[in-house]
Design an enzyme around this catalytic site. Structure first.
Site, mmCIF file in Angstrom:
data_model
loop_
_atom_site.group_PDB
_atom_site.id
_atom_site.type_symbol
_atom_site.label_atom_id
_atom_site.label_comp_id
_atom_site.label_asym_id
_atom_site.label_seq_id
_atom_site.Cartn_x
_atom_site.Cartn_y
_atom_site.Cartn_z
ATOM 1 N N LYS A 211 0.904 -1.220 -0.019
ATOM 2 C CA LYS A 211 -0.012 0.162 0.094
ATOM 3 C C LYS A 211 0.924 1.078 -0.149
ATOM 4 O O LYS A 211 0.775 2.169 -0.852
ATOM 5 C CB LYS A 211 -0.912 0.059 1.118
ATOM 6 N N ARG B 203 -10.103 0.769 8.967
ATOM 7 C CA ARG B 203 -9.857 -0.592 9.536
ATOM 8 C C ARG B 203 -10.808 -1.181 9.936
ATOM 9 O O ARG B 203 -10.944 -2.294 10.183
ATOM 10 C CB ARG B 203 -8.540 -0.691 10.290
ATOM 11 N N ARG C 212 11.101 -6.100 5.415
ATOM 12 C CA ARG C 212 10.706 -4.729 5.906
ATOM 13 C C ARG C 212 11.178 -4.592 7.269
ATOM 14 O O ARG C 212 11.934 -3.403 7.671
ATOM 15 C CB ARG C 212 9.292 -4.408 5.950
ATOM 16 N N ARG D 281 10.974 -1.628 12.377
ATOM 17 C CA ARG D 281 9.574 -1.506 12.890
ATOM 18 C C ARG D 281 9.421 -2.482 14.007
ATOM 19 O O ARG D 281 9.228 -3.743 13.549
ATOM 20 C CB ARG D 281 8.494 -1.794 11.723
ATOM 21 N N ARG E 160 -0.632 -9.119 13.276
ATOM 22 C CA ARG E 160 -1.341 -8.040 12.341
ATOM 23 C C ARG E 160 -2.011 -8.753 11.012
ATOM 24 O O ARG E 160 -2.921 -8.243 10.518
ATOM 25 C CB ARG E 160 -0.700 -7.026 11.907
HETATM 26 P P1 AMP Z 1 0.295 0.600 9.204
HETATM 27 O O1 AMP Z 1 1.378 1.330 9.079
HETATM 28 O O2 AMP Z 1 -0.823 0.825 8.279
HETATM 29 O O3 AMP Z 1 0.463 -0.932 9.295
HETATM 30 O O4 AMP Z 1 -0.253 0.759 10.860
HETATM 31 C C1 AMP Z 1 0.676 0.606 11.920
HETATM 32 C C2 AMP Z 1 -0.374 0.546 13.063
HETATM 33 O O5 AMP Z 1 -1.114 1.581 13.379
HETATM 34 C C3 AMP Z 1 -1.278 -0.529 13.173
HETATM 35 O O6 AMP Z 1 -0.863 -2.104 13.316
HETATM 36 C C4 AMP Z 1 -2.154 -0.023 14.198
HETATM 37 O O7 AMP Z 1 -1.775 -0.332 15.526
HETATM 38 C C5 AMP Z 1 -2.121 1.703 14.029
HETATM 39 N N1 AMP Z 1 -3.302 2.043 12.783
HETATM 40 C C6 AMP Z 1 -2.918 2.556 11.750
HETATM 41 N N2 AMP Z 1 -4.020 2.846 10.850
HETATM 42 C C7 AMP Z 1 -5.168 2.438 12.002
HETATM 43 C C8 AMP Z 1 -6.421 2.450 11.776
HETATM 44 N N3 AMP Z 1 -7.042 3.047 10.644
HETATM 45 N N4 AMP Z 1 -7.358 1.955 12.791
HETATM 46 C C9 AMP Z 1 -6.610 1.700 13.993
HETATM 47 N N5 AMP Z 1 -5.262 1.529 14.222
HETATM 48 C C10 AMP Z 1 -4.594 1.920 13.115
#
Ligand code: AMP
Length: 189
Positions: A14, A89, A128, A134, A145
């Site tokens: 993404k 989400r 990654r 991370r 996740r």
């Molecule tokens: P990402 O970089 O999109 O994988 O997001 C990293 C982390 O941020 C996720 O595992 C969640 O802990 C938090 N996060 C990001 N976007 C959301 C969302 N839309 N709703 C809830 N938590 C989020």
């Protein structure tokens, strides 16, 4: 306005595809994950509130996430449109996004879900992790996740399917090939 949601599990590509899309279509990229990471890095009050949840691979509560996202949209009043990456989400997030955009006379043009199987995701996220360090990409957290995506987050897709806004595309292959397929979908809106 051209508002897109790029949907998919961790490691689907993404972020990579969002960067290419914003260049081609002159859009603003809003990644809620990136925004949270910036808050954590800058040690803001919000960052302190969410850092443990994120390190544990848990979702941040809807209202906190929605407030942050809406603030970010409001920071870009002249945007030609947005690419939402990692948001929504949950169904409440999706409903709130629709309401918020409607209040500005706008809407989601389409949702594109990148399809990548679990084995490939595990490989990509491990790579990654090595590159970025991370915490939530460490094996146990990333597995959680990825599972959370296929068990829960994916349930957002019928919400958009019912509105005939959902397109799924293959997220495995060359980055350029996937990008071309994305553009074909977007150009059909
Ligand atoms: P990402 O970089 O999109 O994988 O997001 C990293 C982390 O941020 C996720 O595992 C969640 O802990 C938090 N996060 C990001 N976007 C959301 C969302 N839309 N709703 C809830 N938590 C989020």
């Amino acid at each position: 306005m051209l508002n897109l949601v790029l949907f998919g599990p961790p490691g689907a590509g993404k972020g990579t595809q969002s960067e290419k899309l914003i260049n081609k279509y002159q859009l603003v990229h809003i990644s809620t994950g990136d925004l949270f990471r910036a808050h954590i890095k800058n040690q803001t009050a919000l960052g302190q509130k969410v850092s443990q949840l994120i390190a544990d691979g848990e979702l941040v509560p809807d209202q906190i996430t929605i407030d942050m996202l809406e603030e970010e949209i409001d920071k870009n009043p002249n945007a030609k449109g947005f690419v939402f990456d990692g948001f929504p989400r949950t169904i409440p997030q999706a409903i709130e996004l629709d309401k918020f955009l409607a209040s500005k006379g706008s809407s989601i043009a389409g949702v594109i879900a990148l399809d990548v199987d679990k084995d490939e995701l595990v490989k990509r996220v491990a790579l990654r992790q090595k590159e970025t360090g991370r915490l939530d990409d460490q094996a146990e957290k990333s597995q959680k996740r990825i599972d959370e995506y296929f068990n829960k987050i994916i349930l957002v897709l019928p919400y958009y399917d019912e509105q005939q806004k959902l397109t799924k595309i293959n997220g495995i292959g060359e980055i350029e090939e996937i990008f071309t397929n994305l553009c074909t979908v977007i150009d059909s809106y």
